[in-house]
Motif scaffolding. Structure first.
Motif, short mmCIF file in Angstrom:
data_model
loop_
_atom_site.label_atom_id
_atom_site.label_comp_id
_atom_site.label_asym_id
_atom_site.label_seq_id
_atom_site.Cartn_x
_atom_site.Cartn_y
_atom_site.Cartn_z
N ASP A 166 0.90 -1.71 -0.64
CA ASP A 166 -0.15 0.14 0.29
C ASP A 166 0.34 1.07 -0.15
O ASP A 166 1.73 1.26 0.74
N LYS A 167 0.47 2.28 -0.87
CA LYS A 167 1.45 3.63 -1.00
C LYS A 167 1.18 4.94 0.01
O LYS A 167 2.05 4.11 0.02
N LEU A 168 0.58 4.60 0.13
CA LEU A 168 0.31 5.01 1.47
C LEU A 168 0.68 4.91 3.11
O LEU A 168 1.49 5.76 3.61
N LEU A 169 0.10 3.60 3.12
CA LEU A 169 0.73 3.23 4.32
C LEU A 169 2.23 3.10 4.01
O LEU A 169 2.58 3.57 5.44
N LYS A 170 2.86 2.63 3.16
CA LYS A 170 4.57 3.06 2.44
C LYS A 170 4.97 4.50 2.76
O LYS A 170 5.66 4.87 3.64
N LYS A 171 4.23 5.01 2.18
CA LYS A 171 4.90 6.77 2.57
C LYS A 171 5.07 6.99 4.11
O LYS A 171 5.15 7.57 4.76
N ASN A 172 3.19 6.80 5.01
CA ASN A 172 3.19 7.24 6.26
C ASN A 172 4.21 6.07 7.30
O ASN A 172 5.03 7.05 8.24
N GLU A 173 5.01 5.10 6.91
CA GLU A 173 6.12 4.56 7.80
C GLU A 173 7.22 5.02 7.55
O GLU A 173 8.11 5.05 8.79
N TYR A 174 7.05 5.52 6.45
CA TYR A 174 8.47 6.39 6.07
C TYR A 174 8.82 7.16 6.96
O TYR A 174 10.10 7.88 7.77
#
Length: 234
Positions: A166-174
């Motif tokens: 999930d791109k949004l989840l990955k961005k938030n984790e980053y």
């Protein structure tokens, strides 16, 4: 067994021993000559330079396929794509910098990196180019790590990111990694940016641009002092 047969066998063994010893000595002499021979040309895919014990790496010169993945804080990193070049190792056994390069129809580049002790790069002399549109960046780049000894935790979090689709989840984790002070922050660049500005660009410890002294693509000299939100300070 007759004395004649015995004598023949003894003579054969003596002859065999002499021949074997002779060939062995010639082979040793050949190896010694090759060892001390000056070579005009050497073609290899990878060279490992080691210390006097012959076990600890000091430098690896390799093509892109056989390049060493690196060692940080005593832990060998997982196999990964790395360009051709030289990787340096310190007395503690960790990677401490390197010179890598590449170039093709899409991108080109060469960087000389200096690593923080038991961590990743903090300084680079770099050249990067998008060869399709002739966009280039080259100069001296500095980074800082907000916290000490975060490499192990940072690698674990990056492994977790790789498993997220999930791109949004990955961005938030980053972003969470940045808030947890696990990522390096840009501090200074001296050189030419992709937008063709040439000058000195300084960021604060959280990576916010604060000082810009440069000449833009129209040959206009500029000095900009910025607050933490990027607004010009009058």
């Amino acid at each position: 067994m007759t004395d004649n047969n015995l004598s023949k066998k003894v003579n054969f063994l003596i002859f065999y021993s002499i021949i074997s010893t002779t060939f062995f000595l010639l082979f040793v002499v050949y190896l010694n000559i090759q060892k001390n021979k000056n070579l005009d040309e050497l073609t290899v895919k990878r060279i490992n330079i080691v210390d006097e014990t012959g076990t600890n790496l000091r430098m690896v010169i390799s093509n892109e396929v056989r390049q060493h993945p690196g060692i940080i804080n005593g832990e060998k990193l997982k196999p990964r794509e790395r360009p051709s070049g030289m990787i340096f190792f310190n007395s503690a056994g960790d990677e401490c910098g390197g010179l890598v390069y590449d170039g093709n129809k899409n991108n080109a580049g060469m960087v000389l990196s200096v690593d923080k002790f038991r961590d990743d790069q903090i300084m680079q002399l770099q050249y990067m180019e998008n060869t399709k549109n002739n966009a280039r960046k080259y100069g001296l780049q500095l980074w800082d790590y907000p916290k000490e000894n975060t490499n192990r935790e940072r690698n674990k979090r990056f492994e977790k990111l790789d498993s997220i689709n999930d791109k949004l989840l990955k961005k938030n984790e980053y972003q969470k990694m940045r808030l947890d002070s696990l990522l390096m922050e840009d501090r200074l660049f001296i050189g030419k940016n992709f937008n063709k500005d040439v000058g000195l660009f300084i960021n604060d410890k959280t990576g916010n641009p604060r000082i810009k002294i440069y000449i833009d693509n129209n040959d206009t000299p500029k000095i900009e002092l910025l607050d933490v939100n990027g607004k010009t300070i009058d």
